[in-house]
Structure formats: C-alpha cells, structure tokens
Design a protein around this motif. Structure first.
Motif: not given
Length: 260
Positions: A12, A37, A66, A68, A74-79, A81-82
C-alpha cells in the motif's frame, strides 16, 4: 534463489517513498507478482505508471495497480480482490500507506487528527484484516504481514502529536496480530524507520539546520533512503525469517541509541 521468488506481494502507498523502494526491491528479488496500491489522484497515478515502467525495464515481475483511499475500508477489499483475480493468492503484505501533516498540538484542527488516524491506523487495520482473511483461506495457508511503523512509535515529536500515536498503534497491531494469526501460518512484524528522506518529510527537512542536526544525531552520519528500508522488509517477507513474528525491527542508522 532470490529472497522473493514466486511470491505475490501487496504494497500500500506504493507510488513513492518507502512503498516505491519496497516495490523495486521485491522486483529485484524476483517476486512473481506485485499489487501496487496508490491513492488515485493524477500525481500518484503518474508515479505508479513510471514505477511499473521501471520494474518492466529490469524484471519479469508481473504488476497490477489498484487506486483508492486506504482510509476507506472498501479500498482494502478492492486490493485483495485484484490480487486474487490476478495471481490467485497473497503471500506478503507491506502495509505502508501513511501521511504526516506536521502541526502544532495546541492549535491543531480536529480534522488533522482525524485524517491522520484514518489513513495511518484505520487504513492499516482495514488492509491487514482483509489480507489476513485471504491468507487464512488460501491453499497453502499463511503469509507474511509487515507494518511500516516508525521510530516515532518509541519517541515523541513536537509537531507529531497526532502522528506518533498512529505509528505506535501500528506497532501494537503487528504484535497482537502475530498472536491472533500465528495459528494460520501468518507472521506479523513491524519495521520502524528512522529519518528517511521522502516526500512525507521533504518540507520539514528543507530546514537546513534541522536536516544537519538529524544527520549529526545519526550514528551512520546520513539520512536514510527508501532502499535502506526495502532490504529489511524483503527479509521479513522471506523464508529466511520464517520463525520471526511479533518482532519490531528498528532501521534508523543508529538515531535512537545516539543520546549524546
């Protein structure tokens, strides 16, 4: 074999400073995949694009990025998932994203305290929890989590009354996560950088007298660079550190011990 061979690494705040230095070192150490990130504004987007180009120039490491705000859960979820979509698993997390808007304590706006806490501490909690859940469920189970704390977790700073508690919190978070996650084969450790010349303290170190004072106080006689932190991070991520968890590694060039 290189220290990061075949590893999938999430970083991150990867577009600049310590995060960027870590990304470059993991690529040099043959990481299979990097998930970078970045905040997502025009500046950090350009920075991460140049980082991707630099990595491709010397490494076969695959990269996905990624954007965000790390203060948004929600950014952590996106990371995560990616990372899973691109590589199927996560082996290493470097929780690095952070800010330090220097401010006087007595006149500090409440908003400064809140945003510093949200980015540095809340953001660390969100990404560590999200990645740890992935590390628990993947096969094979486990991984390495490294929280970028600071020498400021151990000492005070006149203009950092809002910042130092967040870095102490990251150190404590890693210690407790080591206990909570060890049964899943997940290691959690903290790196405590000293004075590292990055964008986060560029204005502060523009004061020539202060800069020279910090150099004089450092036993090795120089400020740190992001690459000075990247090596210890890669070590803690590697199998050489397979029995290291709940530890804190001070990487400060001898600043902390130099009382006189």
């Amino acid at each position: 074999m290189s220290l990061a061979s075949n590893k999938i690494v999430v970083i991150t705040g990867a577009s600049r400073g310590i995060g960027r230095g870590c990304a470059l070192e993991f690529a040099r150490q043959s990481a299979h995949g990097l998930v970078l990130h970045y905040y997502g504004d025009a500046v950090t987007k350009e920075e991460v694009q140049t980082l991707e180009t630099e990595i491709k120039g010397f490494s076969n490491t695959q990269v996905t990025s990624v954007p965000g705000d790390i203060a948004d859960p929600l950014t952590s979820k996106k990371i995560v998932d990616a990372a899973v979509a691109a590589f199927g698993r996560i082996d290493v997390l470097v929780s690095n994203a952070g800010i330090c808007p220097f401010a006087e304590f007595l006149t500090m706006p409440l908003e400064t305290w809140e945003i510093t806490r949200k980015v540095n501490l809340d953001g660390s909690f969100y990404i560590v929890q999200a990645v740890a859940n992935q590390m628990k469920t993947q096969v094979p189970q486990g991984g390495s989590i490294i929280g970028i704390s600071s020498i400021s977790a151990l000492v005070g700073g006149e203009l950092q009354c809002h910042y130092t508690p967040t870095k102490a919190g990251i150190l404590s978070l890693m210690q407790s996560c080591a206990v909570a996650l060890g049964k899943y084969g997940i290691r959690a450790n903290a790196i405590l950088p000293g004075t590292i010349a990055t964008d986060i303290n560029k204005e502060d170190l523009a004061d020539t007298d202060k800069r020279e004072s910090m150099i004089k106080r450092t036993a090795l006689g120089r400020l740190g660079t992001p690459s000075d932190i990247a090596g210890p991070v890669v070590f803690l991520a590697s199998d050489l550190a397979r029995y290291v968890t709940g530890a804190s590694l001070l990487v400060d060039g001898g600043l902390f011990v130099n009382l006189q």
